[in-house]
Design a protein around this motif. Structure first.
Motif, PDB file in Angstrom:
ATOM      1  N   PHE A  94       0.821  -1.212   0.000  1.00 24.84           N
ATOM      2  CA  PHE A  94       0.000   0.000   0.000  1.00 24.84           C
ATOM      3  C   PHE A  94       0.862   1.273   0.000  1.00 24.84           C
ATOM      4  O   PHE A  94       0.338   2.367  -0.167  1.00 24.84           O
ATOM      5  CB  PHE A  94      -0.950   0.011   1.196  1.00 24.84           C
ATOM      6  N   VAL A  95       2.165   1.111   0.229  1.00 20.30           N
ATOM      7  CA  VAL A  95       3.078   2.266   0.162  1.00 20.30           C
ATOM      8  C   VAL A  95       4.176   2.000  -0.874  1.00 20.30           C
ATOM      9  O   VAL A  95       5.329   2.394  -0.707  1.00 20.30           O
ATOM     10  CB  VAL A  95       3.692   2.588   1.537  1.00 20.30           C
ATOM     11  N   SER A  96       3.799   1.289  -1.953  1.00 20.53           N
ATOM     12  CA  SER A  96       4.676   1.072  -3.118  1.00 20.53           C
ATOM     13  C   SER A  96       5.933   0.271  -2.800  1.00 20.53           C
ATOM     14  O   SER A  96       6.998   0.504  -3.380  1.00 20.53           O
ATOM     15  CB  SER A  96       5.075   2.415  -3.743  1.00 20.53           C
ATOM     16  N   SER A  97       5.835  -0.690  -1.892  1.00 20.09           N
ATOM     17  CA  SER A  97       6.982  -1.530  -1.554  1.00 20.09           C
ATOM     18  C   SER A  97       7.045  -2.740  -2.474  1.00 20.09           C
ATOM     19  O   SER A  97       6.021  -3.220  -2.954  1.00 20.09           O
ATOM     20  CB  SER A  97       6.873  -1.992  -0.102  1.00 20.09           C
ATOM     21  N   TYR A  98       8.251  -3.227  -2.718  1.00 18.10           N
ATOM     22  CA  TYR A  98       8.387  -4.533  -3.360  1.00 18.10           C
ATOM     23  C   TYR A  98       8.718  -5.550  -2.251  1.00 18.10           C
ATOM     24  O   TYR A  98       8.940  -5.161  -1.104  1.00 18.10           O
ATOM     25  CB  TYR A  98       9.410  -4.504  -4.495  1.00 18.10           C
TER      26      TYR A  98
END
Length: 597
Positions: free
Chosen positions: A374-378
């Protein structure tokens, strides 16, 4: 006069007039009259009871026991890990084929989630070399959206495995396969950074293709980048060694020196990256070195992970949910396996003999990935190098993870404009120095001395990782190891000797492994052959001392063997049976097989 006896004064009780049957009926009727609690309420009580909450939210336990004396070591540990995580995050994003800021995005949410759900204070969660290279195949083709989607799907699988206690499934992947996989991954990752270390770009997939491309473009190397890269690599190894030195002399001066050397070892990545960036900024010529360049400033937006790939220009759907799932399906299977194996192995290594809740660790890593998407993490998991920094910093509780996350948030919010002059050669040196220790060369000699067969899955996985790719390598290695174990079951070691007598001989058979269905034909033919070569035989003794497991097929095989020998007037005797083996043989009703205790 006889002595008084108290027992004589006891009068027998009068016959009870109570109707026992009516009493039982009343009890049953009363129990039936008590309304049963609905199932969902009983489930809610079970889930929200104190024991379950403390198990699934470990923060509730360690917060109660928190002391003021823990604040300083936790703060130092959190900051130390943060100084390592920021440069590594930027570097690992490049390994994953993503813009540098995504490495920082991946370093935020996991820290806060693990502070809530983590069962050990030592594990430092975030992007790692193995998960970065595993993400590359999807991210390099479909961009950041595919990497974020992978993060979400991996988190779902990891969380479900933890909730349903399915971690035992990973036991089928042996340590030898993992050793081969990590060694191949270390060489593959290092090969992808050779170009950046020498100042030019290398495009290639897999170890050999990347190596060929590197030598093909070796003439394009830039002298300033090469000097900076090689020097950075040497300094990183030197600073790592300095961090292990401890002066034994007492005194405030020696205490300061010990702390200084420890800090140099812990913060070596940040120190090298900052010094190299300072040199590049001081020269002031952007073309002199290959730089990271502009990194998107500010925190990532909190939004659901993408479930489709869109054209950035037209907004049209390029790849829907089904297509995206199909394109990343292989990575969705492999990444959770790697993530859980890394996290659990590292947690166990630093648990210091304490019991570890493996399921809770899986849930913590899974939820970190779900919320991280939800916070653009991989995909993220535990890092061995950063966990070592955390433990050596004297960490007391998982609150250090939250401090690390806060440090990364501050870096993303305020320092990204200053990352412009970070040189790619220094980041390449950081990555190579981090992964080179992953090459498990030290396990080869002990395996050679103890069990040479274990080298087969090790080298099979290692070679497959270099030739066909890391994703397939771990599956190939696991299959090969399972086949080797199956062959062992099919060809058990058996000790057979003959006790010779004048009238007739006795053949003593001692299996050294369990008798299960793959070994049936082999065992029968072996015993028959030896009995035939023993001359006149009147007894075959089956010494089952070392057999702890006998399945139905194995028991049936022994029954058939005893029936066949009985026809030839040869008595078959089984001795030294365990309780389970005896139960199995009794159940098969082998009337011609004599059991002697």
């Amino acid at each position: 006069m006889p002595a008084p006896n108290a027992l004589n004064d006891i009068k027998p009780p009068k016959e009870s007039s109570i109707d026992i049957s009516s009493l039982k009926n009343n009890i049953v009727s009363e129990e039936e009259s008590i309304p049963k609690e609905p199932c969902h309420k009983r489930l809610a009580k079970k889930i929200f009871c104190k024991k379950t909450l403390y198990k699934r939210l470990p923060i509730l336990k360690w917060v109660e026991e928190y002391k003021l004396s823990y604040i300083v070591p936790d703060f130092i540990a959190g900051c130390s890990v943060g100084l390592t995580l920021v440069p590594q995050g930027i570097a690992y994003a490049i390994v994953a084929g993503l813009p540098p800021q995504y490495g920082l995005y991946a370093s935020i949410m996991g820290c806060y989630v693990y502070a809530l759900l983590g069962s050990t204070p030592y594990l430092a969660i975030g992007p790692t070399a193995l998960l970065s290279i595993s993400t590359y195949s999807a991210a390099s083709v479909w961009g950041p959206s595919a990497a974020i989607f992978l993060c979400f799907m991996s988190g779902i699988i990891e969380t479900l495995l933890g909730i349903f206690n399915l971690g035992f499934l990973l036991d089928f992947i042996s340590p030898t396969v993992i050793d081969g996989f990590t060694s191949a991954a270390a060489l593959t990752i290092s090969s992808t950074q050779l170009g950046s270390l020498f100042g030019f770009s290398v495009e290639g997939e897999g170890f050999f293709e990347t190596l060929i491309e590197f030598f093909h473009h070796i003439g394009e190397l830039k002298v300033p980048d090469t000097i900076m890269g090689i020097t950075s690599l040497i300094c990183l190894f030197g600073m790592k060694y300095i961090g292990t030195i401890k002066l034994t002399k007492e005194g405030i001066l020696y205490t300061i020196l010990n702390k200084s050397m420890w800090f140099i070892g812990v913060a070596r990545n940040a120190i090298i990256v900052l010094v190299c960036a300072g040199i590049a900024a001081g020269i002031g010529d952007p073309d002199k070195f290959r730089l990271v360049g502009n990194i998107t400033a500010g925190l990532p937006p909190f939004s659901p992970p993408p479930f489709q790939i869109l054209n950035e220009t037209t907004g049209e759907v390029i790849l829907g949910f089904g297509g995206l799932l199909q394109e990343t399906s292989f990575s969705i299977i492999i990444i959770p396996i790697i993530a859980i194996l890394e996290a659990v192995a590292i947690s166990k290594a630093f648990a210091k003999g304490k019991k570890l809740d493996v399921s809770q660790e899986m849930i913590a890593v899974g939820v970190s990935n779900i919320l991280g998407s939800f916070v653009s993490s991989y995909p993220v998991t535990g890092s061995f190098s950063r966990t070592a920094v955390n433990a050596n910093s004297g960490v007391k509780t998982p609150i250090s993870c939250a401090i690390t996350g806060t440090l990364v948030v501050l870096a993303v919010a305020f320092l990204t404009p200053y990352f412009y002059y970070i040189t790619k050669s220094s980041l390449a040196a950081v990555i190579i120095a981090a992964v080179i220790s992953m090459i498990e060369y030290h396990v080869v000699l002990p395996m050679w001395r103890t069990n040479k067969v274990d080298l087969v899955p090790l080298f099979t996985t290692f070679i497959a990782g270099l030739i066909v790719g890391l994703e397939l390598a771990i599956i190939i290695g696991a299959v090969v190891h399972i086949l080797i174990m199956s062959f062992g079951n099919a060809r058990p070691r058996v000790s057979i000797y003959v006790s010779e007598k004048d009238d007739a001989n006795t053949v003593v058979v001692r299996p050294k492994e369990n008798l299960v269905f793959p070994s049936s034909d082999y065992f029968v033919s072996l015993v028959k052959k030896r009995a035939k070569n023993a001359g006149t035989v009147n007894t075959v003794v089956l010494d089952l001392t070392l057999v702890s497991r006998l399945d139905y097929a194995g028991a049936k095989m022994l029954k058939s063997l005893s029936d066949e020998f009985t026809k030839s007037d040869i008595e078959v005797v089984a001795t030294n049976l365990s309780r389970e083996v005896k139960k199995t043989l009794t159940g098969i009703r082998a009337k011609n097989l004599k059991i002697i205790e």
